[in-house]
Design an enzyme around this catalytic site. Sequence first.
Site, PDB file in Angstrom:
ATOM      1  N   ASP A   1       0.843  -1.207   0.000  1.00 14.18           N
ATOM      2  CA  ASP A   1       0.000   0.000   0.000  1.00 14.18           C
ATOM      3  C   ASP A   1       0.877   1.255   0.000  1.00 14.18           C
ATOM      4  O   ASP A   1       1.850   1.317   0.755  1.00 14.18           O
ATOM      5  CB  ASP A   1      -0.870   0.080   1.263  1.00 14.18           C
ATOM      6  CG  ASP A   1      -1.785  -1.126   1.462  1.00 14.18           C
ATOM      7  OD1 ASP A   1      -1.478  -2.214   0.954  1.00 14.18           O
ATOM      8  OD2 ASP A   1      -2.791  -0.969   2.169  1.00 14.18           O
TER       9      ASP A   1
ATOM     10  N   ASP B   1      -0.506  -2.578  -4.494  1.00 17.28           N
ATOM     11  CA  ASP B   1      -1.742  -2.619  -3.709  1.00 17.28           C
ATOM     12  C   ASP B   1      -2.371  -1.228  -3.767  1.00 17.28           C
ATOM     13  O   ASP B   1      -2.098  -0.470  -4.710  1.00 17.28           O
ATOM     14  CB  ASP B   1      -1.457  -3.114  -2.281  1.00 17.28           C
ATOM     15  CG  ASP B   1      -2.664  -3.781  -1.646  1.00 17.28           C
ATOM     16  OD1 ASP B   1      -3.716  -3.125  -1.531  1.00 17.28           O
ATOM     17  OD2 ASP B   1      -2.578  -4.956  -1.259  1.00 17.28           O
ATOM     18  N   ASP B   2      -3.215  -0.882  -2.787  1.00 18.64           N
ATOM     19  CA  ASP B   2      -3.890   0.413  -2.846  1.00 18.64           C
ATOM     20  C   ASP B   2      -2.875   1.560  -2.902  1.00 18.64           C
ATOM     21  O   ASP B   2      -1.870   1.549  -2.203  1.00 18.64           O
ATOM     22  CB  ASP B   2      -4.761   0.612  -1.599  1.00 18.64           C
ATOM     23  CG  ASP B   2      -5.889  -0.413  -1.521  1.00 18.64           C
ATOM     24  OD1 ASP B   2      -6.353  -0.871  -2.578  1.00 18.64           O
ATOM     25  OD2 ASP B   2      -6.296  -0.745  -0.400  1.00 18.64           O
TER      26      ASP B   2
ATOM     27  N   HIS C   1      -3.963  -1.310  -6.853  1.00 17.15           N
ATOM     28  CA  HIS C   1      -5.403  -1.506  -6.718  1.00 17.15           C
ATOM     29  C   HIS C   1      -6.195  -0.204  -6.673  1.00 17.15           C
ATOM     30  O   HIS C   1      -7.344  -0.195  -6.252  1.00 17.15           O
ATOM     31  CB  HIS C   1      -5.701  -2.328  -5.448  1.00 17.15           C
ATOM     32  CG  HIS C   1      -5.078  -3.690  -5.452  1.00 17.15           C
ATOM     33  ND1 HIS C   1      -5.022  -4.494  -4.332  1.00 17.15           N
ATOM     34  CD2 HIS C   1      -4.461  -4.387  -6.443  1.00 17.15           C
ATOM     35  CE1 HIS C   1      -4.411  -5.637  -4.640  1.00 17.15           C
ATOM     36  NE2 HIS C   1      -4.057  -5.592  -5.911  1.00 17.15           N
TER      37      HIS C   1
ATOM     38  N   ARG D   1     -12.359   3.000  -5.755  1.00 16.58           N
ATOM     39  CA  ARG D   1     -13.122   1.906  -5.119  1.00 16.58           C
ATOM     40  C   ARG D   1     -13.600   2.324  -3.734  1.00 16.58           C
ATOM     41  O   ARG D   1     -12.890   3.003  -2.993  1.00 16.58           O
ATOM     42  CB  ARG D   1     -12.210   0.686  -5.014  1.00 16.58           C
ATOM     43  CG  ARG D   1     -12.754  -0.445  -4.177  1.00 16.58           C
ATOM     44  CD  ARG D   1     -11.962  -1.721  -4.377  1.00 16.58           C
ATOM     45  NE  ARG D   1     -10.606  -1.641  -3.846  1.00 16.58           N
ATOM     46  CZ  ARG D   1      -9.821  -2.696  -3.636  1.00 16.58           C
ATOM     47  NH1 ARG D   1     -10.249  -3.919  -3.919  1.00 16.58           N
ATOM     48  NH2 ARG D   1      -8.604  -2.549  -3.170  1.00 16.58           N
TER      49      ARG D   1
ATOM     50  N   LYS E   1     -15.097  -0.060  -0.669  1.00 19.39           N
ATOM     51  CA  LYS E   1     -15.476  -1.436  -0.310  1.00 19.39           C
ATOM     52  C   LYS E   1     -15.802  -1.512   1.168  1.00 19.39           C
ATOM     53  O   LYS E   1     -15.076  -0.989   2.015  1.00 19.39           O
ATOM     54  CB  LYS E   1     -14.391  -2.449  -0.698  1.00 19.39           C
ATOM     55  CG  LYS E   1     -13.019  -2.197  -0.102  1.00 19.39           C
ATOM     56  CD  LYS E   1     -12.045  -3.346  -0.415  1.00 19.39           C
ATOM     57  CE  LYS E   1     -10.643  -3.016   0.081  1.00 19.39           C
ATOM     58  NZ  LYS E   1      -9.689  -4.118  -0.009  1.00 19.39           N
TER      59      LYS E   1
END
Length: 361
Positions: free
Chosen positions: A179, A199-200, A221, A252, A254
Amino acid sequence: MLSLLSILLTAGISAVHGACTTGTISSLSDVSSAQGCATVNINGFTVPAGQGFTLSLANNAVVNLKGNILFGNQSWAGPLFTISGKNITFNGNGYLFDGGGPFYWDGQGSNGGVTKPRPMMKIKMSGVFQNTKIVNSPAQCFSVSNPAPLTISSVYIDNSQGDQPNANSGGLAAGHNTDGFDASTTDLTITGCTIKNQDDFLAINKGSNIVFTNNTCSGGHGVSIGSITSNVVVNGVIISNNHLSNADQALRIKTDAVATNSTVTNITYSGNTGTGLRQFGLLIDQSYPDTLGTPGTGVIISNVNFITSTTSLTVNSGAERVALNCGKGSCTGSWNWSYLKTSGGKAGPITNPPTISGSYQ
Ligand SMILES: *[C@@H]1O[C@H](CO)[C@@H](O)[C@H](O)[C@H]1NC(C)=O
Ligand SMILES: *[C@@H]1O[C@H](CO)[C@@H](O)[C@H](O)[C@H]1NC(C)=O
Ligand SMILES: *[C@@H]1O[C@H](CO)[C@@H](O)[C@H](O)[C@H]1NC(C)=O
Ligand SMILES: *[C@@H]1O[C@H](CO)[C@@H](O)[C@H](O)[C@H]1NC(C)=O
Ligand SMILES: *[C@@H]1O[C@H](CO)[C@@H](O)[C@H](O)[C@H]1NC(C)=O
Ligand SMILES: *[C@@H]1O[C@H](CO)[C@@H](O)[C@H](O)[C@H]1NC(C)=O
């Protein structure tokens, strides 16, 4: 005699408590004497394996990085670098922190395999943190918990070496859970940064008044709010003017399917571009850890808007432009998506939407 002694004692005490103007750090053994100074200069050095570099600064201190910081390689829990203090000015002067990622990477990140020191950079300061480069974080890169407003600018995170598999990653990208910024915090601006990771780019699990603007990010991501667990609030996030490329999705939200008593509200997207998106352009999904599974209803999402200037998302063929998977009644109110433009791929599922204006599909 007595008065002379008391003068000497007073002088001694005032010297101990007197303001230290400049301290220099060239190894960990310099930290305790230098970290209380008004100006702290850090020369390049290698932090011994298995140890962290922890700076606990005086309020209003100015820190100047004057060389590269490397961290010795050893499997341990970390973090590698920790900085705390109020109203700090951290000038990286373009120098870097090298986490030694390839030593640890096995494609499993923080989910398994070798224990990796994480986060690499633990930021507990307010003020300004600027102009530095971070390469090869073993797992998560920045974790931010600022005690007062903080701006992070011109930080270059380069974990791109982790895109390739290595001997221990079983054919997967070697870097995992890398991340860019984990920011469950309040009053944070991240601007002018570059992130290359797996990742994020940014992950917000809770918090308010978070601005992510004018950043360039690839791999990974995308920009994520979530995953959202129980009993948390996210209110007031602005994601604007970012260039997001070659990611699973650009944007996103989530929320955990089982989460209860949480809210996500007042989220603004403006002027972003997303290209080379592999799975989705925009994904709002209340079924985490499943993707587009059975959504939960315990997190209320409201006021998610694409306004002010166009956010343009171009997905790869086969990918879905917009997927919205809300629980019944848990995405509420009127959302303004007038400034969302999507292209490529195909339309995604829209389940239990609120009132949305705009022709986003
Ligand atoms: C913050 O620190 C700077 C020094 O870098 C100082 O000039 C300024 O007055 C400080 N601000 C506050 C509110 O203390
Ligand atoms: C740790 O190992 C990595 C990968 O082999 C290497 O790039 C890095 O320079 C090493 N760090 C040190 C301080 O030796
Ligand atoms: C955006 O960030 C770049 C650095 O990546 C910087 O050169 C530029 O001035 C920034 N633009 C604005 C409008 O802040
Ligand atoms: C709901 O969440 C809030 C925090 O957002 C918390 O203060 C409150 O105690 C929670 N309520 C319950 C019943 O757990
Ligand atoms: C929405 O978020 C902004 C910060 O991004 C904040 O200033 C504003 O007060 C929030 N609005 C509400 C209704 O909470
Ligand atoms: C959506 O926001 C834009 C401003 O960015 C505004 O011009 C437009 O009227 C809004 N649409 C609705 C339906 O509120």
